[in-house]
Design an enzyme around this catalytic site. Sequence first.
Site, PDB file in Angstrom:
ATOM      1  N   ASP A 161       0.812  -1.224   0.000  1.00 10.03           N
ATOM      2  CA  ASP A 161       0.000   0.000   0.000  1.00 10.03           C
ATOM      3  C   ASP A 161       0.846   1.275   0.000  1.00 10.03           C
ATOM      4  OD1 ASP A 161      -1.935  -1.902   0.389  1.00 10.03           O
ATOM      5  OD2 ASP A 161      -2.918  -0.864   2.032  1.00 10.03           O
ATOM      6  N   ASP A 162       0.170   2.349  -0.310  1.00 11.55           N
ATOM      7  CA  ASP A 162       0.673   3.736  -0.125  1.00 11.55           C
ATOM      8  C   ASP A 162       1.733   4.193  -1.124  1.00 11.55           C
ATOM      9  OD1 ASP A 162      -1.009   3.495   1.993  1.00 11.55           O
ATOM     10  OD2 ASP A 162       0.448   3.972   3.546  1.00 11.55           O
ATOM     11  N   HIS A 170      -6.002   2.840  -3.860  1.00  7.50           N
ATOM     12  CA  HIS A 170      -5.973   3.042  -2.403  1.00  7.50           C
ATOM     13  C   HIS A 170      -6.334   4.493  -2.062  1.00  7.50           C
ATOM     14  CE1 HIS A 170      -4.994   2.086   1.666  1.00  7.50           C
ATOM     15  NE2 HIS A 170      -3.848   2.705   1.724  1.00  7.50           N
ATOM     16  N   HIS A 217      -5.234   9.425   0.675  1.00  9.13           N
ATOM     17  CA  HIS A 217      -5.190   8.629   1.906  1.00  9.13           C
ATOM     18  C   HIS A 217      -6.051   9.222   3.024  1.00  9.13           C
ATOM     19  CE1 HIS A 217      -3.673   5.643   4.724  1.00  9.13           C
ATOM     20  NE2 HIS A 217      -3.230   5.008   3.655  1.00  9.13           N
ATOM     21  N   HIS A 236       3.772  -2.265   3.085  1.00 10.34           N
ATOM     22  CA  HIS A 236       3.861  -0.940   2.452  1.00 10.34           C
ATOM     23  C   HIS A 236       5.195  -0.824   1.726  1.00 10.34           C
ATOM     24  CE1 HIS A 236       0.948  -0.569   5.717  1.00 10.34           C
ATOM     25  NE2 HIS A 236       0.376   0.376   4.997  1.00 10.34           N
TER      26      HIS A 236
HETATM   27 NI    NI Z   1      -2.591   3.054   3.442  1.00  8.01          NI
END
Ligand code: NI
Length: 304
Positions: free
Chosen positions: A111-112, A161, A165, A253
């Site tokens: 993620d991210d 995603h 955020h 991540h």
């Molecule tokens: Ni995230």
Amino acid sequence: MKKGRLCRRIAMLFVCAAMLAGAAAYTSIHVGEEEIYIKAVTSRGVLASKKPEQLYKSVKNIVSAESIHTEKDKVDAIIEKQRKEERRRREEQAKPLKERYTGKLVAFTFDDGPGRYTNKLLDGLKERDAHATFMVLGSCAVNNQEVLQRMTQEGHQIGCHSWSHTDFTKLKPDEIEKEIKDTISVIQDAGYKERCVVRPPYGAYNDEVKKEASAPLILWNVDTEDWRHKGDVKTVYNNILRDAHDGAVILLHDIYESSVDAALKAMDTLKKEGYQFVTVDELFLIRDIPLEDGTIYYSAKAGS
Ligand code: NI
């Protein structure tokens, strides 16, 4: 004269109230040979662009239109036909995958990103002939189009995603829609042709988020807490190995080098234990679990 005006005003108030409540002000349904066209004008705009099955469900929720009841059998027959066709398509796609992936399976998800260690991760995945899923942020992806192109070319999956955020449960419906739409458009601009699944930030969702996503919502069932152990490869590696199991969806991540190193190292160990590494889409296809829009998935483990 005065009375007529009053009635019109009252009627207008009812229409406004209905629209504010999200009810359909106007609904029509047309059933063709293979397709259903439903048009429902609501406070949220015209609900005509969604998939018939999903639209049918939401229309049934907001209005008990006469036409829907009279055409019910025909609509159900078309939906059933579309479902069968979808099942056949899935089986077709799954066949070669089932031949290739015969061992225990896990889906690593990152993620991210993309971030500065994503290329290092992609190099490591390539060396290991492993696939992964990248739940990217639109705000990061927009300036890293070549990394997204590489993910696509090397057989990885890209999911949305969000753009910024932000916790979706704290946003208005049109803000959620924009976060998702803008991010997907960046992903598609990079040449990614598959349907984009959504992973809401913090894994936070409610009914509104499920509705606005218009895609399967992919959470996870193995949380490595790699953000908490940033810089500590050993702990992240141990956490992966402690919890990995057949059908797992693992959360990491790719913005932390320690997570990238731990993931690759864990893959080497897991490979010796008979594991293979697939994307989320591949995992669910192989396990015959259809991914449906607006539904939450944690893993492909039986019963979860
Ligand atoms: Ni995230």
